[in-house]
Design a protein around this motif. Structure first.
Motif, PDB file in Angstrom:
ATOM      1  N   ALA A 138       0.836  -1.203   0.000  1.00  0.00           N
ATOM      2  CA  ALA A 138       0.000   0.000   0.000  1.00  0.00           C
ATOM      3  C   ALA A 138       0.868   1.249   0.000  1.00  0.00           C
ATOM      4  N   VAL A 139       1.983   1.190   0.706  1.00  0.00           N
ATOM      5  CA  VAL A 139       2.917   2.314   0.723  1.00  0.00           C
ATOM      6  C   VAL A 139       3.449   2.582  -0.680  1.00  0.00           C
ATOM      7  N   ALA A 140       3.893   1.519  -1.352  1.00  0.00           N
ATOM      8  CA  ALA A 140       4.439   1.668  -2.694  1.00  0.00           C
ATOM      9  C   ALA A 140       3.378   2.139  -3.683  1.00  0.00           C
ATOM     10  N   ALA A 174      10.982   5.493  -5.716  1.00  0.00           N
ATOM     11  CA  ALA A 174      12.133   4.610  -5.912  1.00  0.00           C
ATOM     12  C   ALA A 174      12.398   3.782  -4.664  1.00  0.00           C
ATOM     13  N   GLY A 175      12.290   4.403  -3.490  1.00  0.00           N
ATOM     14  CA  GLY A 175      12.535   3.680  -2.246  1.00  0.00           C
ATOM     15  C   GLY A 175      11.460   2.664  -1.940  1.00  0.00           C
ATOM     16  N   THR A 176      10.199   3.041  -2.109  1.00  0.00           N
ATOM     17  CA  THR A 176       9.112   2.122  -1.760  1.00  0.00           C
ATOM     18  C   THR A 176       9.006   0.976  -2.757  1.00  0.00           C
ATOM     19  N   ALA A 177       9.357   1.213  -4.026  1.00  0.00           N
ATOM     20  CA  ALA A 177       9.381   0.106  -4.990  1.00  0.00           C
ATOM     21  C   ALA A 177      10.443  -0.913  -4.591  1.00  0.00           C
ATOM     22  N   LEU A 178      11.585  -0.429  -4.138  1.00  0.00           N
ATOM     23  CA  LEU A 178      12.618  -1.335  -3.637  1.00  0.00           C
ATOM     24  C   LEU A 178      12.069  -2.155  -2.476  1.00  0.00           C
ATOM     25  N   SER A 188      12.105   0.460  -9.245  1.00  0.00           N
ATOM     26  CA  SER A 188      12.971   1.280  -8.413  1.00  0.00           C
ATOM     27  C   SER A 188      14.101   1.874  -9.243  1.00  0.00           C
ATOM     28  N   ARG A 189      14.682   1.055 -10.115  1.00  0.00           N
ATOM     29  CA  ARG A 189      15.759   1.553 -10.968  1.00  0.00           C
ATOM     30  C   ARG A 189      15.231   2.580 -11.970  1.00  0.00           C
ATOM     31  N   ARG A 190      14.033   2.337 -12.510  1.00  0.00           N
ATOM     32  CA  ARG A 190      13.476   3.264 -13.493  1.00  0.00           C
ATOM     33  C   ARG A 190      13.254   4.638 -12.871  1.00  0.00           C
ATOM     34  N   TRP A 191      12.655   4.666 -11.697  1.00  0.00           N
ATOM     35  CA  TRP A 191      12.405   5.955 -11.054  1.00  0.00           C
ATOM     36  C   TRP A 191      13.698   6.567 -10.508  1.00  0.00           C
ATOM     37  N   GLY A 192      14.598   5.695 -10.050  1.00  0.00           N
ATOM     38  CA  GLY A 192      15.889   6.197  -9.607  1.00  0.00           C
ATOM     39  C   GLY A 192      16.682   6.813 -10.749  1.00  0.00           C
ATOM     40  N   THR A 193      16.605   6.200 -11.930  1.00  0.00           N
ATOM     41  CA  THR A 193      17.282   6.743 -13.103  1.00  0.00           C
ATOM     42  C   THR A 193      16.670   8.078 -13.512  1.00  0.00           C
ATOM     43  N   ARG A 194      15.350   8.161 -13.454  1.00  0.00           N
ATOM     44  CA  ARG A 194      14.680   9.429 -13.792  1.00  0.00           C
ATOM     45  C   ARG A 194      15.071  10.522 -12.803  1.00  0.00           C
ATOM     46  N   LEU A 195      15.173  10.160 -11.549  1.00  0.00           N
ATOM     47  CA  LEU A 195      15.586  11.129 -10.536  1.00  0.00           C
ATOM     48  C   LEU A 195      17.020  11.581 -10.790  1.00  0.00           C
ATOM     49  N   LEU A 216      21.679   3.836  -6.530  1.00  0.00           N
ATOM     50  CA  LEU A 216      22.775   3.049  -5.966  1.00  0.00           C
ATOM     51  C   LEU A 216      22.242   1.884  -5.130  1.00  0.00           C
ATOM     52  N   VAL A 217      21.224   2.155  -4.319  1.00  0.00           N
ATOM     53  CA  VAL A 217      20.654   1.104  -3.472  1.00  0.00           C
ATOM     54  C   VAL A 217      20.066  -0.001  -4.337  1.00  0.00           C
ATOM     55  N   ALA A 218      19.274   0.388  -5.339  1.00  0.00           N
ATOM     56  CA  ALA A 218      18.644  -0.609  -6.203  1.00  0.00           C
ATOM     57  C   ALA A 218      19.689  -1.430  -6.941  1.00  0.00           C
ATOM     58  N   ASP A 219      20.735  -0.777  -7.471  1.00  0.00           N
ATOM     59  CA  ASP A 219      21.802  -1.509  -8.163  1.00  0.00           C
ATOM     60  C   ASP A 219      22.519  -2.461  -7.217  1.00  0.00           C
ATOM     61  N   ALA A 220      22.732  -2.012  -5.982  1.00  0.00           N
ATOM     62  CA  ALA A 220      23.441  -2.853  -5.018  1.00  0.00           C
ATOM     63  C   ALA A 220      22.630  -4.101  -4.683  1.00  0.00           C
ATOM     64  N   PHE A 221      21.334  -3.942  -4.417  1.00  0.00           N
ATOM     65  CA  PHE A 221      20.520  -5.096  -4.047  1.00  0.00           C
ATOM     66  C   PHE A 221      20.215  -5.983  -5.248  1.00  0.00           C
ATOM     67  N   ALA A 222      20.354  -5.417  -6.452  1.00  0.00           N
ATOM     68  CA  ALA A 222      20.247  -6.251  -7.645  1.00  0.00           C
ATOM     69  C   ALA A 222      21.534  -7.027  -7.898  1.00  0.00           C
ATOM     70  N   GLY A 223      22.642  -6.549  -7.331  1.00  0.00           N
ATOM     71  CA  GLY A 223      23.919  -7.217  -7.514  1.00  0.00           C
ATOM     72  C   GLY A 223      24.721  -6.702  -8.683  1.00  0.00           C
TER      73      GLY A 223
END
Length: 911
Positions: free
Chosen positions: A633-635, A666-670, A678-685, A703-710
């Motif tokens: 619901a948050v996301a 970006a944070g809530t999608a993660l 998360s990456r799409r919105w993070g890239t737009r930001l 950075l967070v999304a890329d890190a947790f994606a590996g």
């Protein structure tokens, strides 16, 4: 094989040849990269990097890595950022040597002298002479267009290539950028903004111990740290004359080389001109049409003034004499044109000149023709451009023309015409002219309305061009000029874009006061509600956060003034949602009541048709939902904000809201495992133009999304940009900044680079509050690394608390990650409640593709079911989580090199 290399001592030494790959490694060492970072950048192993470093130490005969980095920096020293003159520099060997010595001995040297003596060209020559002593750069800033002392920092920042930092004034950006530089800064034409230059230099030199500054000015700065060097007229040394050499050079340039037989007469003429460079160049320009005899005869009376009588400023008198002479040679129409175009600060077109100067005795045709004649007289410079020919008067000519304008009684009238031209905002109007017109109009009571309109226009233009500091200043100026609450609200919105919460709060309160004076109590209530909301929604952007009782009092006053306005209901919902979390639920309301309040605010905002208000209400709903633990619901509420704002015009308020919406989305999608979103919105930001100089904020969630994606390569590349921006902006604190730093530390840990991980963990401590790291994202990132290394007991210690014990730190983005990692750590550590934790985690994370796959893997580990464990790998891959997919294969005893292929160390296998 050997080659030669030029040293800083102007000597040549023989050194071994280094390979292309070694050169690449050396360049990255100059950027102070670690071996792991160099390996990632060049796609080679750390061991190969170590081999290249050893080879470079031997070949370049340096004792250690630090010396190697210094050698690399010397090889890549930047070229001086100095203007390239279009004419040769003549003479002044003695002055150049003396000034070079002065710059070496003193932090700030002021080259003092009248207009036309040649200060600028001499300063450029000296800067080029000493450039080798400043390995970090030489910069030049021309302050001629600056009419407002408060704009000096912005002009210097533009010259140095430093942009505004969110949360800080531009005056903070330059000292931050140059704090550790060994650099030289040349500030040219400072006399008209001394009140801005002196305090800015004092601050700059105090903050930047390796910085030296050359100032050119007609007047001293009158500060104790100033070393004054009086620039003399061009001199004659023995049989050689710098002045005569300059005359011959300039006369030759226009196609008429003087006969050597008249060299002595030229020298005598230059001496009569007072040795002033501008006067000599103007005289040389007339050589083809007047010749030496004509020049000598024509300068009779002015030269008498140049050489006779006592006066406090003889050198200024000589420049005035040359300009008087040039002025007297003009026809009356050209004299009128010269003084009228002096009002332009920036290069102008013939059309602009016709609008401002085209009144009796001139018409448009006479203006166009006259500009050409003035250019021939070297009184105007001509610059061709894609939009047509532009003209520009030298500053000394501009000031001379302004004096003539006053003498003719036309000063007020021409300024008024210039103001009207600027107010019409033609496409070719430069910001410097708008600023100058506004500065004049703001002091004219009869033009106050025009000044207000121009301030708004300038504010909008500067906002469009991402000059946020000035945009806020101009909106606020417009608000003061006309007691305009709307302008003050827009100033507040720009402050929000800049992440300066204190100004956001102050300006909303100022808007409320202006609205109240205008009798609009409902608007005043909305402004007070906006101020109160800002203190909760954007608390991390404040330096001095208002006390809770102060914000509550504002909200109560807003309620009394508004008469039930939707904006106040929205504010109450936002405040309640944030207060619920801040006070850990101790607000007298349940989580359900908080959600209901936010939902009512969303409905009220939707009815208003204002996308910014609806987005703000959805933000309150997102915050309220977070305290119920419903991450989906948050996301969803965060995603809806972006949809709502899609059609909103790019006003300051909408832009501020969109930046915040992208950050939260970006944070809530993660948080729900939607790594692609998360990456799409993070890239737009990260690509938002207003965040170009704030990449620490712009790239944090990416950075967070890329890190947790590996994606280790993306993280290592982005981390350098993130850290540089964070350092230069004064090391601000926020949840996203801390999470980004912790994610980078996690990647270094998975790569086995403990030194880099320790370094980044120190950044985490400075970038956010300790509880976030100890109980929230930090615990998750640490546990991931510990699990990777097979230390399940330590991993379980990091996530030992029950989720409801640390709900404030994990309920937003990190709840699903926390319970999934905790379940796996419990299994691998053999915790007696592992089965129950796995079952509880499965219920919590249902619908999250990454967390569900991790819980399924934990269940398979608990049962010792290797086929079922391996079956979770495709789920991780489908969710875009490459690291966890590779870890699954390694845990199952298959594909042990899968992690190495991603740049990670081998993880422990199932025992």
């Amino acid at each position: 094989m050997l080659t030669t290399e030029h040293t800083t001592d102007n000597e040549w030494v023989t050194v071994p040849v280094i390979s292309a790959r070694e050169a690449e490694v050396l360049a990255l060492l100059g950027e102070h990269r670690s071996n792991a970072e160099i390996a990632a950048r060049l796609t080679i192993s750390v061991r190969t990097v170590e081999s290249h470093v050893s080879s470079l130490l031997r070949k370049l005969d340096v004792p250690d890595r630090r010396a190697l980095s210094r050698r690399a920096a010397e090889r890549t020293r930047p070229a001086p950022a100095l203007p390239v003159p279009l004419t040769s520099f003549v003479g002044r060997a003695r002055e150049r040597a003396e000034l070079a010595e002065a710059v070496g001995a003193h932090r700030q040297v002021t080259m003092l002298g009248p207009g036309g003596v040649g200060k600028t060209r001499l300063a450029l020559a000296v800067a080029a002479d000493v450039a080798a002593d400043f390995p970090d750069g030489v910069w030049f800033a021309d302050l001629v267009p600056v009419t407002d002392p408060g704009r000096v920092p912005a002009a210097v920042a533009a010259a140095v290539g430093v942009g505004e930092q969110l949360g800080h004034d531009v005056a903070d950006a330059v000292p931050a950028a140059l704090a550790d530089r060994q650099a030289l800064l040349v500030l040219d034409n400072c006399e008209q903004v001394r009140d801005g230059v002196a305090p800015f230099l004092e601050r700059l030199l105090t903050s930047c111990p390796g910085l030296r500054v050359i100032v050119t000015s007609r007047a001293r700065l009158m500060v104790p740290f100033e070393r004054v060097y009086a620039v003399p007229p061009l001199s004659r040394a023995g049989d050689a004359s710098d002045a005569a050499a300059l005359f011959v050079d300039r006369a030759t340039a226009v196609g008429w080389t003087p006969d050597p037989l008249v060299r002595d007469r030229i020298t005598a003429l230059c001496e009569r001109l007072g040795g002033m460079a501008l006067a000599i160049e103007l005289a040389a320009a007339r050589w083809p049409t007047l010749g030496l005899d004509g020049l000598t005869d024509g300068l009779g009376d002015p030269l008498r003034i140049l050489t006779g009588g006592s006066r406090a400023n003889d050198r200024h008198r000589s420049v005035r004499a040359v300009l008087d002479w040039s002025h007297d040679l003009l026809e009356p129409e050209d004299r009128a044109l010269l003084r009228r175009v002096a009002v332009f600060v920036a290069p102008f077109t013939p059309g602009a000149a016709a609008q401002v100067a085209g009144f009796a005795p001139l018409d448009a045709a006479a203006v166009a023709d006259g500009l050409g004649r003035l250019a021939e007289q070297s009184l105007l410079a001509v610059t061709p451009s894609a939009t047509g020919t532009r003209y520009h008067a030298l500053e000394t000519v501009r000031q001379y023309g302004t004096e003539r304008l006053a003498d003719a009684g036309e000063l007020t009238g021409v300024h008024a015409r210039h103001l009207r031209w600027c107010s019409a905002a033609p496409p070719d109007a430069g910001l410097d002219d708008l600023r100058a017109a506004l500065a004049w109009a703001a002091d004219q009571p009869e033009h106050r309305a025009d000044a207000h309109a121009l301030a708004l226009s300038l504010a909008e233009l500067t906002f469009e061009r991402n000059l946020l500091g000035e945009a806020q200043q101009r909106f606020e100026q417009a608000g003061v000029l006309a007691d305009d609450a709307g302008a003050l609200r827009r100033a507040a919105a720009v402050a929000g874009c800049r992440r300066i919460g204190d100004d956001l709060y102050r300006l909303h309160r100022a808007a409320a006061d202006a609205a109240r004076r205008a009798g609009d109590t409902a608007a005043a209530g909305r402004d007070l509600a906006a101020a109160a909301t800002a203190a909760y929604r954007f608390s991390t952007s404040f330096t001095n956060l208002p006390a809770e009782d102060e914000a509550a009092a504002l909200l109560a006053e807003a309620r009394a003034l508004s008469g039930g306005d939707a904006a106040v209901a929205l504010a109450e919902a936002a405040v309640l949602a944030d207060a619920f979390g801040a006070l850990q639920g101790d607000t007298g309301h349940t989580a359900a009541e908080t959600v209901a309040s936010a939902e009512r605010a969303v409905e009220l905002a939707r009815r208003t048709g204002d996308p910014v208000a609806e987005s703000a209400a959805l933000d309150a709903l997102s915050g309220a939902r977070s305290w119920t633990g419903d991450a989906f619901a948050v996301a969803d509420a965060a995603r809806r904000r972006i949809d709502v704002l899609a059609g909103a015009p790019p006003t300051p308020a909408a832009t501020h809201e969109l930046i915040d919406a992208l950050t939260v989305a970006a944070g809530t999608a993660l948080g729900v495992g939607a790594l692609d979103r998360s990456r799409r919105w993070g890239t737009r930001l990260a690509a938002h133009p207003l965040l170009a100089e704030a990449s620490h904020h712009a790239t944090s969630w990416l950075l967070v999304a890329d890190a947790f994606a590996g994606d280790a390569g993306a993280v290592l590349t982005g981390a350098a940009r993130f850290r540089d921006a964070w350092e230069h902006s004064g090391r601000p604190r926020s949840l996203s900044l801390g999470a980004a730093a912790a994610s980078v530390a996690m990647i270094h840990g998975l790569r086995g680079d403990d030194d880099a991980r320790t370094d980044w963990l120190a950044v985490v401590r400075r970038a956010d509050t300790a509880p976030q790291h100890d109980l929230g994202y930090g615990a998750i990132c640490d546990a991931v690394v510990l699990l990777d290394r097979g230390d399940a007991d330590a991993a379980l210690d990091r996530v030992a608390p029950e989720p409801d014990q640390v709900w404030k730190w994990v309920c937003w983005v990190w709840l699903h990650w926390y319970v999934a990692v905790r379940a796996e750590a419990s299994v691998l550590a053999g915790h007696p409640d592992a089965a129950e934790r796995v079952a509880a985690a499965r219920a919590t994370v249902a619908g999250n593709p990454v967390a569900s796959a991790q819980v399924d893997r934990a269940a398979a580990l608990l049962d010792g079911d290797v086929p079922r464990l391996l079956a979770t790998a495709p789920a991780f891959t489908a969710a875009g989580c490459r690291y966890q997919a590779a870890r699954t294969l390694a845990l199952g005893g298959r594909g042990r090199d899968a992690l190495a292929g991603l740049g990670f160390a081998q993880c422990s296998t199932m025992r």
